[in-house]
Scaffold this motif. Structure first.
Motif, PDB file in Angstrom:
ATOM      1  N   PHE A  79       4.481   7.178   2.342  1.00 40.12           N
ATOM      2  CA  PHE A  79       4.988   5.940   2.933  1.00 40.12           C
ATOM      3  C   PHE A  79       4.512   4.757   2.115  1.00 40.12           C
ATOM      4  CE2 PHE A  79       6.740   7.370   6.900  1.00 40.12           C
ATOM      5  CZ  PHE A  79       5.994   8.476   7.267  1.00 40.12           C
TER       6      PHE A  79
ATOM      7  N   LYS B 137      -1.717  15.417   9.912  1.00 38.69           N
ATOM      8  CA  LYS B 137      -2.826  14.501   9.633  1.00 38.69           C
ATOM      9  C   LYS B 137      -2.358  13.063   9.678  1.00 38.69           C
ATOM     10  CE  LYS B 137      -5.327  17.750   6.677  1.00 38.69           C
ATOM     11  NZ  LYS B 137      -5.969  17.942   5.346  1.00 38.69           N
ATOM     12  N   GLY B 138      -3.321  12.143   9.699  1.00 34.98           N
ATOM     13  CA  GLY B 138      -2.992  10.735   9.631  1.00 34.98           C
ATOM     14  C   GLY B 138      -2.745  10.296   8.200  1.00 34.98           C
ATOM     15  N   PRO B 139      -2.074   9.161   8.016  1.00 40.26           N
ATOM     16  CA  PRO B 139      -1.853   8.644   6.663  1.00 40.26           C
ATOM     17  C   PRO B 139      -3.172   8.342   5.953  1.00 40.26           C
ATOM     18  CG  PRO B 139      -0.438   7.523   8.257  1.00 40.26           C
ATOM     19  CD  PRO B 139      -1.427   8.328   9.044  1.00 40.26           C
TER      20      PRO B 139
ATOM     21  N   GLN C   6       0.722  11.247   3.736  1.00 36.73           N
ATOM     22  CA  GLN C   6       0.495  11.884   5.027  1.00 36.73           C
ATOM     23  C   GLN C   6       0.828  13.363   4.943  1.00 36.73           C
ATOM     24  OE1 GLN C   6       2.705  10.388   8.449  1.00 36.73           O
ATOM     25  NE2 GLN C   6       1.102  11.068   9.847  1.00 36.73           N
TER      26      GLN C   6
ATOM     27  N   ILE D 203       0.852  -1.190   0.000  1.00 38.90           N
ATOM     28  CA  ILE D 203       0.000   0.000   0.000  1.00 38.90           C
ATOM     29  C   ILE D 203       0.889   1.241   0.000  1.00 38.90           C
ATOM     30  CG2 ILE D 203      -1.820   1.257   1.225  1.00 38.90           C
ATOM     31  CD1 ILE D 203      -2.482  -1.337   2.714  1.00 38.90           C
TER      32      ILE D 203
ATOM     33  N   LEU E 206       0.742  -4.140   9.129  1.00 40.39           N
ATOM     34  CA  LEU E 206       1.467  -3.317   8.175  1.00 40.39           C
ATOM     35  C   LEU E 206       2.881  -3.065   8.666  1.00 40.39           C
ATOM     36  CD1 LEU E 206      -1.062  -0.484   7.250  1.00 40.39           C
ATOM     37  CD2 LEU E 206      -0.263  -2.315   5.761  1.00 40.39           C
TER      38      LEU E 206
ATOM     39  N   TYR F 282       0.694   5.212   1.169  1.00 39.11           N
ATOM     40  CA  TYR F 282      -0.059   6.183   1.945  1.00 39.11           C
ATOM     41  C   TYR F 282       0.530   7.573   1.737  1.00 39.11           C
ATOM     42  CZ  TYR F 282      -2.277   2.486   4.725  1.00 39.11           C
ATOM     43  OH  TYR F 282      -3.022   1.396   5.139  1.00 39.11           O
TER      44      TYR F 282
ATOM     45  N   PHE G  53      -4.857   6.384   2.525  1.00 37.67           N
ATOM     46  CA  PHE G  53      -4.654   5.395   1.464  1.00 37.67           C
ATOM     47  C   PHE G  53      -4.635   6.075   0.096  1.00 37.67           C
ATOM     48  CE2 PHE G  53      -5.232   1.315  -0.580  1.00 37.67           C
ATOM     49  CZ  PHE G  53      -5.975   1.599  -1.712  1.00 37.67           C
TER      50      PHE G  53
ATOM     51  N   PHE H 146       5.721  -0.354   7.760  1.00 39.46           N
ATOM     52  CA  PHE H 146       5.913   0.883   7.013  1.00 39.46           C
ATOM     53  C   PHE H 146       7.369   1.050   6.595  1.00 39.46           C
ATOM     54  CE2 PHE H 146       2.013   3.320   7.114  1.00 39.46           C
ATOM     55  CZ  PHE H 146       1.281   2.677   8.107  1.00 39.46           C
TER      56      PHE H 146
ATOM     57  N   ASP I  85      -3.122   0.526  -3.834  1.00 41.36           N
ATOM     58  CA  ASP I  85      -2.563  -0.742  -3.354  1.00 41.36           C
ATOM     59  C   ASP I  85      -2.216  -1.635  -4.544  1.00 41.36           C
ATOM     60  OD1 ASP I  85      -5.682  -2.545  -2.514  1.00 41.36           O
ATOM     61  OD2 ASP I  85      -5.166  -1.267  -4.210  1.00 41.36           O
TER      62      ASP I  85
END
Lengths: 111, 114
Positions: free
Chosen positions: A89, A42-44, A38, A34, A99, A36, A46, A101, A49
C-alpha cells in the motif's frame, strides 16, 4: 454477510527479477508519502518514506520514486524474493495529518 | 521489543452481541488509531486519540465506540455487531515529530460476525 471484496491489482514476478509497484495519490498538497507491506494475517509494516521535496529515495533493495506533476508514486524492489510476496500500500499525508491509503497491489513472487 | 499488541487475534461473535477488542503499546506514543480493513481493501480509519482527545471520522457508524483509559491501552467496542462488520481491525500508534513519521501497526484482530 461481508460485501463482495474488491480484486486487488496483482503483480506476478519471477524470483530474482525487479518489481515495480505503482500508485496514484489524490491530494496535490500531500507532503509526505509512505509505502507499507502487508503480509497475510498481519498489520502493515513500514518499508520506506519520501517527502515531497524529493523525487527519489533509496533503501535496502527498495527505491521510491515520486512524480508530483502527475501525482504518481512507485516502489521498486530489486532482486525480488519469495519473502517479498505481500500486499503493498502507498499512503499519503497532508500537513502531518492522517494517512490516506491507496488501493493496494498484491505482489506474487514465483520461485 | 517495543511493540503494538492486539488481543484477541481472532474473535467470533454473534449478530448483535457486543464485542470489545483491545490494543496495547509499549512505544509510549501519544497517538493511537483504530482501522477497519475488509478483504482486499485498504485500511479505513475509524477514529483516533491524540493523548486523551478523541477524534471520530465522519463516516464511522455510531455502533463503534472507543476508550483510552491510559497511554498504553485503547479499546474498540462494537455495541451491536452486524454481518457487515466482519473484518480485520487494526490498531496503530504514532508519535508526532519522530522520523520516519509513520504509524506502527499491530497484527490485527480478525472479527467474524455470524
Amino acid at each position: 454477510g461481508e460485501s463482495v471484496g474488491l480484486h486487488l491489482p496483482t503483480l506476478s514476478v519471477q524470483e530474482g527479477d525487479n518489481s515495480i509497484i505503482n500508485c496514484a495519490y489524490s491530494n496535490s498538497a500531500s507532503d509526505y508519502f509512505i509505502w507499507y507491506k502487508q503480509e497475510s494475517g498481519k498489520g502493515p509494516q513500514f518499508i520506506i518514506d519520501i517527502r515531497s521535496n524529493m523525487d527519489k529515495r533509496q533503501g535496502q533493495r527498495v527505491t521510491v520514486l515520486l512524480n508530483k506533476t502527475v501525482k504518481h508514486l512507485s516502489l521498486q524492489i530489486a532482486a525480488t524474493q519469495p519473502g517479498d510476496s505481500a500486499v503493498y500500500f502507498c499512503a499519503e499525508k497532508y500537513k502531518g495529518g492522517k494517512l490516506i491509503f491507496g488501493q493496494g497491489t498484491e505482489l506474487s513472487v514465483k520461485p | 521489543d517495543a511493540m503494538v499488541i492486539q488481543n484477541p487475534r481472532y474473535q467470533v461473535t454473534q449478530f448483535g452481541k457486543p464485542v470489545t477488542l483491545s490494543c496495547s503499546q509499549t512505544l509510549n506514543h501519544n497517538v493511537m488509531y483504530w482501522y477497519q480493513q475488509k478483504s482486499s481493501q485498504a485500511p479505513k480509519l475509524l477514529f483516533h486519540y491524540y493523548d486523551k482527545d478523541f477524534n471520530n471520522e465522519a463516516d464511522t457508524p455510531d455502533n463503534f465506540q472507543s476508550r483510552r483509559p491510559n497511554t498504553s491501552f485503547c479499546f474498540l467496542d462494537i455495541r451491536s455487531p452486524g454481518l457487515g462488520d466482519t473484518a480485520m481491525y487494526l490498531c496503530a500508534t504514532a508519535e508526532p515529530g519522530l522520523s520516519p513519521d509513520t504509524q506502527y501497526f499491530g497484527p490485527g484482530t480478525r472479527l467474524t460476525v455470524l
